[in-house]
Design an enzyme around this catalytic site. Sequence first.
Site, PDB file in Angstrom:
ATOM      1  N   HIS A 154       1.432   2.367   4.095  1.00  0.00           N
ATOM      2  CA  HIS A 154       0.474   3.479   4.109  1.00  0.00           C
ATOM      3  C   HIS A 154       0.540   4.216   5.444  1.00  0.00           C
ATOM      4  CE1 HIS A 154      -3.393   5.595   3.923  1.00  0.00           C
ATOM      5  NE2 HIS A 154      -3.574   5.184   2.685  1.00  0.00           N
TER       6      HIS A 154
ATOM      7  N   LYS B  63       1.436   9.620  -5.664  1.00  0.00           N
ATOM      8  CA  LYS B  63       0.070   9.115  -5.569  1.00  0.00           C
ATOM      9  C   LYS B  63      -0.956  10.225  -5.816  1.00  0.00           C
ATOM     10  CE  LYS B  63      -3.037   7.209  -1.989  1.00  0.00           C
ATOM     11  NZ  LYS B  63      -3.089   6.728  -0.583  1.00  0.00           N
TER      12      LYS B  63
ATOM     13  N   HIS C  95     -11.265  -2.127   1.010  1.00  0.00           N
ATOM     14  CA  HIS C  95     -11.484  -0.788   0.458  1.00  0.00           C
ATOM     15  C   HIS C  95     -12.385  -0.784  -0.778  1.00  0.00           C
ATOM     16  CE1 HIS C  95      -9.477   3.463   0.016  1.00  0.00           C
ATOM     17  NE2 HIS C  95     -10.702   3.506   0.535  1.00  0.00           N
TER      18      HIS C  95
ATOM     19  N   ASP D 270       0.829  -1.202   0.000  1.00  0.00           N
ATOM     20  CA  ASP D 270       0.000   0.000   0.000  1.00  0.00           C
ATOM     21  C   ASP D 270       0.868   1.258   0.000  1.00  0.00           C
ATOM     22  OD1 ASP D 270      -2.207   1.612   0.144  1.00  0.00           O
ATOM     23  OD2 ASP D 270      -3.045   0.675   1.927  1.00  0.00           O
ATOM     24  N   ASP D 271       0.870   1.998  -1.102  1.00  0.00           N
ATOM     25  CA  ASP D 271       1.622   3.253  -1.243  1.00  0.00           C
ATOM     26  C   ASP D 271       3.136   3.041  -1.312  1.00  0.00           C
ATOM     27  OD1 ASP D 271      -0.873   4.399  -1.014  1.00  0.00           O
ATOM     28  OD2 ASP D 271      -0.433   5.578   0.771  1.00  0.00           O
TER      29      ASP D 271
ATOM     30  N   ARG E 142      -7.687  -1.313  -6.837  1.00  0.00           N
ATOM     31  CA  ARG E 142      -8.181  -2.610  -6.368  1.00  0.00           C
ATOM     32  C   ARG E 142      -9.411  -3.049  -7.159  1.00  0.00           C
ATOM     33  NH1 ARG E 142      -5.460  -3.175  -1.156  1.00  0.00           N
ATOM     34  NH2 ARG E 142      -4.104  -1.349  -1.117  1.00  0.00           N
TER      35      ARG E 142
ATOM     36  N   ASP F  67      -0.106  -0.646  -5.025  1.00  0.00           N
ATOM     37  CA  ASP F  67      -1.415  -0.232  -5.537  1.00  0.00           C
ATOM     38  C   ASP F  67      -1.407   1.138  -6.196  1.00  0.00           C
ATOM     39  OD1 ASP F  67      -1.060   1.190  -3.180  1.00  0.00           O
ATOM     40  OD2 ASP F  67      -3.096   0.863  -2.441  1.00  0.00           O
ATOM     41  N   ASN F  68      -0.365   1.926  -5.970  1.00  0.00           N
ATOM     42  CA  ASN F  68      -0.208   3.255  -6.587  1.00  0.00           C
ATOM     43  C   ASN F  68       1.152   3.774  -6.174  1.00  0.00           C
ATOM     44  OD1 ASN F  68      -2.718   3.816  -4.262  1.00  0.00           O
ATOM     45  ND2 ASN F  68      -0.675   4.612  -3.846  1.00  0.00           N
TER      46      ASN F  68
ATOM     47  N   LYS G 187      -6.350  -5.441   3.447  1.00  0.00           N
ATOM     48  CA  LYS G 187      -7.181  -4.269   3.164  1.00  0.00           C
ATOM     49  C   LYS G 187      -8.107  -4.558   1.992  1.00  0.00           C
ATOM     50  CE  LYS G 187      -6.470   0.401   1.272  1.00  0.00           C
ATOM     51  NZ  LYS G 187      -5.514   1.522   1.167  1.00  0.00           N
TER      52      LYS G 187
ATOM     53  N   CYS H 184      -5.647   3.976  -4.318  1.00  0.00           N
ATOM     54  CA  CYS H 184      -5.808   2.575  -3.908  1.00  0.00           C
ATOM     55  C   CYS H 184      -7.117   1.905  -4.311  1.00  0.00           C
ATOM     56  CB  CYS H 184      -5.595   2.461  -2.416  1.00  0.00           C
ATOM     57  SG  CYS H 184      -6.315   3.795  -1.442  1.00  0.00           S
TER      58      CYS H 184
END
Length: 577
Positions: free
Chosen positions: A249, A408, A155, A53-54, A95, A354-355, A153, A91
């Site tokens: 994240h 991001k 989301h 994540d990130d 996803r 994810d980004n 996660k 994110c």
Amino acid sequence: MAKRRSFKSLALALVAATSLSAAWAAPALAQSAATTQAPQAQGRPNFLVIVADDLGWSDLGAFGGEIRTPNLDALALKGVRFTGFHTAPTCSPTRSELLSGVDNHEAGLGSMAELLDASQRGHDGYEGFLNNRVASIAELLQAGGYHTLMAGKWHLGLTEQTSPAARGFDQSYALLQGLSNHFGADQTEAWGKAGERSTWREGLKEVHYPQGKYVDDQFADQLIGFLDQSAKAGDTKPFFAYLTFTGPHWPMQAPPEDIARYKGRYDAGYDVLKAQRLARQKELGLVPQDAVAHAHELAKPWDSLTPEEKALESRKMEIYAAMVDRLDQNVGRVITELKRSGRYDNTTIIFLADNGPEGNLITGPKGGNFNQLLKIDNSLSNLGKANSYVGYGPGWAEANAVPSRLVKSYPTEGGIRTTAFASGAGVQGGRINTANLSVTDIAPTLLQLAGLTQPASFNGHPILPHEGHGWSQLLAGKTDTVRSPEEALGYELFYRRGLRKGDWKIVYLPAAGADAAVYLKSGVGDNQWRLYNLARDPGETTDLSASEPAKLKELLADWDSYAKAKQVIALKKPAQP
């Protein structure tokens, strides 16, 4: 533009039995078209998809970083590293594309649920959760004979009807929101009153997170438990495991022993780190030898900071590195379990971020007096603990995205080109692949490797066909690319726009300003389309719109076609530069 169907009808569709309709097709290559049953489990690979994540593009050692990531590096170096893999700018849109194989504007995350504008609400593609115009890859693999597992996660929906258990996962342990306190400190009544308490589900049941336990440890424990249960039960089905960490994240929090490992490592600052990582990427062959990094646009020069500011910034990056380190440790634990149970050799592993890295200044959950109400302590000596709450800021984020531009939330390469690799079963390893790849490729790739094809309908209603391309031939080393140079890939989020076609790319960033949408109050933008050639300029440093007007016109027409096809909602009143 069509209004979305009622929530009641959508909920009924999502919780319906997950058997395939009569339109389910047999394995495309292995069996005749007349066969309608799913293939036997024997010989079919397991799948492990891991999402960070990130994460910055250069964070892992195998991608030029200095952080200790031996487990991920080993997988990446044994597999194929992708230098042209792209996601959505943030994110939840990513996803939705990963699980559905279609554009986020069609899958329900045209914008993040938390940041939908009034002009977007109620329109198809902007539901704020994974809608029923798509079938998730978990649903398709589950119906095709796979045991489907998820820890991490989600989301993609906050309700029982939009949870992982309702979208194809046999077993799941999930954080429903986009972030949480990494030690579970947000489970208290005070955080609930502030509207910041995270929500967790095990299957369909809402559960309480165990306070004090580090979250990525918990996710690894849960997935290992699911895998161990199936092994002990003698489960002969192949599995699809979806492991989605929340590290790194924000908020920046990590176990103290991991933070201590990086003490003093980043005292030279983010400008030095950026140069070091770019040099290492060139040594590894990840970027051209003449690649030029984009200059900082969001951060102050390191030398302009006071000693106190430098100390605080260095500590943030120490914590961030510790979070990446801990994520790697947990990946190693999962790999150890696969090897222990004898399933590692038949498992295809795909890893991605994810980004791009988060560049916003984060100093608390909501700002204002919330830090005092929630007893947040962001003093230098307390950073990294459960009651601290910061992001690591634009300087480190821009360094970690090197050589790309921005971070991001932007459709520039720094926001959408992310770390990714494939390893394990079906992968010819030891390679670097430069093809233009998309996160929408993952769902069709898994289906292809499983010997299955996508149906035209699912649960009694039509679904959108996959837009991504399967990678089976690319992973096997039989081709180096999956899409034509003439295929255009569009991007849009928060009214920021981009489109890639072959080596060419256009970017439009609305200007920030007081009259802008909430997420455009600050940042970079000037209401102008810019043109770049990524083959010659991966850092998007030189705008060619004036010297290549015909190419700009061509890609603008492609953008208009994309926006119309995906029903992208435009910003009605761009802010003034």
